[in-house]
Design an enzyme around this catalytic site. Sequence first.
Site, PDB file in Angstrom:
ATOM      1  N   TYR A   1       0.832  -1.209   0.000  1.00  0.00           N
ATOM      2  CA  TYR A   1       0.000   0.000   0.000  1.00  0.00           C
ATOM      3  C   TYR A   1       0.865   1.256   0.000  1.00  0.00           C
ATOM      4  O   TYR A   1       0.527   2.250  -0.659  1.00  0.00           O
ATOM      5  CB  TYR A   1      -0.919  -0.001   1.225  1.00  0.00           C
ATOM      6  CG  TYR A   1      -1.726   1.262   1.363  1.00  0.00           C
ATOM      7  CD1 TYR A   1      -2.811   1.502   0.522  1.00  0.00           C
ATOM      8  CD2 TYR A   1      -1.400   2.220   2.319  1.00  0.00           C
ATOM      9  CE1 TYR A   1      -3.550   2.674   0.626  1.00  0.00           C
ATOM     10  CE2 TYR A   1      -2.130   3.396   2.432  1.00  0.00           C
ATOM     11  CZ  TYR A   1      -3.210   3.617   1.585  1.00  0.00           C
ATOM     12  OH  TYR A   1      -3.924   4.778   1.684  1.00  0.00           O
TER      13      TYR A   1
ATOM     14  N   GLY B   1     -11.083   1.632  11.665  1.00  0.00           N
ATOM     15  CA  GLY B   1      -9.996   2.541  12.002  1.00  0.00           C
ATOM     16  C   GLY B   1     -10.269   3.298  13.289  1.00  0.00           C
ATOM     17  O   GLY B   1      -9.415   3.402  14.162  1.00  0.00           O
TER      18      GLY B   1
ATOM     19  N   TYR C   1      -2.809  -0.567   9.677  1.00  0.00           N
ATOM     20  CA  TYR C   1      -3.169  -0.967   8.311  1.00  0.00           C
ATOM     21  C   TYR C   1      -4.464  -1.755   8.348  1.00  0.00           C
ATOM     22  O   TYR C   1      -4.634  -2.664   9.180  1.00  0.00           O
ATOM     23  CB  TYR C   1      -2.064  -1.822   7.702  1.00  0.00           C
ATOM     24  CG  TYR C   1      -2.424  -2.431   6.366  1.00  0.00           C
ATOM     25  CD1 TYR C   1      -2.619  -1.641   5.244  1.00  0.00           C
ATOM     26  CD2 TYR C   1      -2.569  -3.811   6.227  1.00  0.00           C
ATOM     27  CE1 TYR C   1      -2.952  -2.197   4.012  1.00  0.00           C
ATOM     28  CE2 TYR C   1      -2.893  -4.380   5.002  1.00  0.00           C
ATOM     29  CZ  TYR C   1      -3.087  -3.574   3.905  1.00  0.00           C
ATOM     30  OH  TYR C   1      -3.419  -4.129   2.690  1.00  0.00           O
TER      31      TYR C   1
ATOM     32  N   GLY D   1     -15.755   1.503  10.090  1.00  0.00           N
ATOM     33  CA  GLY D   1     -15.540   1.965  11.454  1.00  0.00           C
ATOM     34  C   GLY D   1     -14.377   1.309  12.162  1.00  0.00           C
ATOM     35  O   GLY D   1     -14.132   1.581  13.347  1.00  0.00           O
TER      36      GLY D   1
ATOM     37  N   GLY E   1     -13.959   1.757   5.778  1.00  0.00           N
ATOM     38  CA  GLY E   1     -15.281   2.368   5.765  1.00  0.00           C
ATOM     39  C   GLY E   1     -16.288   1.690   6.665  1.00  0.00           C
ATOM     40  O   GLY E   1     -17.482   2.012   6.623  1.00  0.00           O
TER      41      GLY E   1
ATOM     42  N   TYR F   1      -7.269  11.183  10.709  1.00  0.00           N
ATOM     43  CA  TYR F   1      -6.626  11.440  11.997  1.00  0.00           C
ATOM     44  C   TYR F   1      -7.027  12.804  12.553  1.00  0.00           C
ATOM     45  O   TYR F   1      -7.212  12.962  13.768  1.00  0.00           O
ATOM     46  CB  TYR F   1      -5.109  11.340  11.864  1.00  0.00           C
ATOM     47  CG  TYR F   1      -4.612   9.962  11.526  1.00  0.00           C
ATOM     48  CD1 TYR F   1      -5.189   8.832  12.094  1.00  0.00           C
ATOM     49  CD2 TYR F   1      -3.556   9.773  10.626  1.00  0.00           C
ATOM     50  CE1 TYR F   1      -4.738   7.552  11.780  1.00  0.00           C
ATOM     51  CE2 TYR F   1      -3.088   8.501  10.322  1.00  0.00           C
ATOM     52  CZ  TYR F   1      -3.691   7.397  10.894  1.00  0.00           C
ATOM     53  OH  TYR F   1      -3.236   6.142  10.593  1.00  0.00           O
TER      54      TYR F   1
END
Length: 201
Positions: free
Chosen positions: A69, A140, A129, A138, A136, A174
Amino acid sequence: PLFPRPSPPPPPSTPPYVPLTPSMIRGVVSSSLPPANSALQASGLSLSLSDSAASVPAIMAQIQGLAVYEKEPDAVNVTASVLSADGFGSSPMYYCLLLRAPRGAVGFAFFYFAYSTWEGRVLYLEDLYIQESERGKGAGKAVMKTLARVAKGCGCKRFVWQALDWNTPAIDFYETIGAKVLKEWVNLRMDEEGIDRFIAS
C-alpha cells in the site's frame, strides 16, 4: 475574624505509580477491547491482542500488505523469526492488535512504548493498516479508540504516530479524531548502512 476564610481546595491527587510491565500492559489492552468489539460486531469484524508467536504469520501478512500500500513492496526486511523473538519473549519490544474477519486477519495496529523527557510515558503507534475491502466500516476509529484507552490506562501522556504526506485520506481521518499535524517537526533516520558508515568514520 467574624467570617473565617474557607480553606483552599486540596491539590489534585497524583495517581499511584504503576510499573509498566508486560502483564500490566496486556491487562490494560484486554480491558480496552470490549467497546471496540461491540462497535465492530455489526460489520463482522473483531479486534484482539496477539498474545503468542502463533500470530506471527498473520502479523507478517499485514506488514507485507502495508508495504504494498505504501508503494514499497520490497522494503520489508524483518523476518518471522525476529518478530517472534522480539514480540513474544519475557520483555516484548512491541505489541500488536489484529483486526479479524471470518476469513482471517484483515488489518493490524503495531505499537510499543517510548518516553518523553518532557511528559513521561508515550504510546507510539508504528503502523496501522486495514485491508481495502474492510475500510469504511468503522474499524480505524475502533482501533484508534482502543489504543487511546490503552495509552490512558498505561499512564501515557502522549499517543503518537506518523503518516506519509501523500496519504491524505489517513491524515484527514486522523484530524477528525482530534490529532494534531506537527508540521514544524522533521523526521531524521539512519538505516543500517548509515549506522555502519558513521561508526567507521
